[in-house]
Design an enzyme around this catalytic site. Sequence first.
Site, short mmCIF file in Angstrom:
data_model
loop_
_atom_site.label_atom_id
_atom_site.label_comp_id
_atom_site.label_asym_id
_atom_site.label_seq_id
_atom_site.Cartn_x
_atom_site.Cartn_y
_atom_site.Cartn_z
N ASP A 138 -0.66 -13.40 0.24
CA ASP A 138 -1.66 -12.42 -0.22
C ASP A 138 -1.99 -11.47 0.93
OD1 ASP A 138 -3.48 -10.89 -1.57
OD2 ASP A 138 -5.00 -12.44 -1.77
N HIS B 23 -4.49 -12.71 -11.22
CA HIS B 23 -5.63 -12.95 -10.32
C HIS B 23 -6.74 -13.50 -11.20
CE1 HIS B 23 -8.41 -11.67 -6.87
NE2 HIS B 23 -9.18 -12.25 -7.78
N ARG C 289 0.82 -1.24 0.00
CA ARG C 289 0.00 0.00 0.00
C ARG C 289 0.85 1.28 0.00
NH1 ARG C 289 -4.46 -3.35 -0.93
NH2 ARG C 289 -5.28 -4.32 0.92
N GLY D 254 -9.77 -9.05 2.07
CA GLY D 254 -8.33 -9.13 2.27
C GLY D 254 -7.99 -9.47 3.71
C1 NCD Z 1 -6.79 -7.57 -2.51
C2 NCD Z 1 -6.48 -6.23 -1.86
O1 NCD Z 1 -7.04 -5.93 -0.80
O2 NCD Z 1 -5.66 -5.48 -2.40
N1 NCD Z 1 -7.76 -8.26 -1.74
C3 NCD Z 1 -7.95 -9.59 -1.61
O3 NCD Z 1 -8.97 -10.00 -1.09
N2 NCD Z 1 -7.05 -10.47 -2.01
C4 NCD Z 1 -7.25 -7.31 -3.89
C5 NCD Z 1 -7.76 -8.49 -4.62
O4 NCD Z 1 -6.98 -9.34 -5.01
O5 NCD Z 1 -8.98 -8.57 -4.81
ZN ZN Z 2 -5.58 -11.22 -5.93
#
Ligand code: NCD
Ligand code: ZN
Length: 447
Positions: free
Chosen positions: A310, A181, A65, A330
């Site tokens: 992730d 993705h 981020r 996420g």
């Molecule tokens: C990811 C994110 O928050 O950046 N979130 C997730 O659930 N893996 C974006 C995404 O891949 O959808």
């Molecule tokens: Zn993803």
Amino acid sequence: MPVDMVLHNAKIYTRGRIVEAGLAIDDGRILKIAKETNLPPASTKMNLKGHVTLPGLIDPHVHLRNQQLAYKEDFSSGTAAAAAGGVTLTIDMPNNKPVTMDSISLRERMKLAERRAVVNVAFYSAFPQKLEEVPSIVTEGAMAFKLYMSEKIGGLDVDDDKLLLQAFNKVAKMGVPVAVHAEDRKILETKRREMEKTGRKDVEAYSKARPPEAEAQAIRRIAQLAKKSGVQVHFCHVSSAIGLNAFLTAKKDGFPVTCEVTPHHLLLSSEHLKRYRTLALTNPPLRTRKDVIALWSALKQGFIDALASDHAPHTVEEKEVESVWDAKPGIPGLETTLPLLLTEVSEGRLTIADLVRLTSEKPAEIFNLRNRGCLEEGNWADIVVVDINRKYKIDSSNFYSKAKYSPFDGWSVKGKPTKTFVNGQLVMDEGEIVAKPGTSQIVRWKG
Ligand code: NCD
Ligand code: ZN
């Protein structure tokens, strides 16, 4: 001249086995792995007290981020979380604000990370608006491109296979991989509309709106393009039995494809989603027990290439909302991946060799990270020391990540990263971050 550092009294995982030895570090690299009497004199000596010493984890799926999303995570908090979790290199995802999708936005992120990071950071870029810019993004140092099939992030229309093939052809020429993705946008859109019409706002409705078919369909489409273009495609977070089958079919047919799975898709299922609600919401969603079994079976047969966290941090306020459609998907994973996997090792479901292959060796290979991924003379001294007997409970309130929540909160684990070295420098010691920000490296693609 003494070398910089000697780590002695260690159990070092090297060349496929654990050896009782020491390790000499000079100029950030491993100079020698040998019995203590055969190691050179050193300015600093550290006794590892017989602890297991592994290559630091290379996590190819991390959302660090910063910039306009710094309230969720930034390079300091994210890389501190990595160091605490034994991760010595993260590859940063491009779905930022602004999106990383050209050499200017990439350079800006590299500059920000350079001043703040305590572990090594490499970068993905999304596809640019103009495909002619692909080479300049790679020469700027992007290790790979990231393609979201679930929505438009970056410059490509994801519904247009002809355009995607052009993009893949361009990337193939540069020799970097494309990480995907894989969830088909059109299927997601149709299913979501159906679900929203019913008025449902629960997590199960969300799962229904992101069915395994969407994953399988996207994998099939992209695998064809991988074959046609010859580009190396890495499928992110494969989560379902049918998605996995689509991947395995492509792999068996010799298509240039690899895949990763996440600890949450291996250890949690839709039952946990029901219990933890939006806190456990992620894309792709947690699947059924049957899907989890299929992932484990493929993993045990050696068909899974990598494990990735992730790490997708959000604020608790963004997670804990009434309607699932308003919740941010996420889960933060940098600080839980290694303890969870070490617990699997201690319970006999995974071997140390599996763990190192999936979290270090293969990620280094897939993403062309030279001289990293294993403890060998000449390689960078990216090291994690673990106490495989330490039992404790996961407590997200202690995370370095700004995202202080986890579906694994309160889980009992066995195995703790106790020291993390990045390029020969101690950055984490017994849970404390001991390195100055900006001491690590920005790892750039080198042709
Ligand atoms: C990811 C994110 O928050 O950046 N979130 C997730 O659930 N893996 C974006 C995404 O891949 O959808
Ligand atoms: Zn993803």
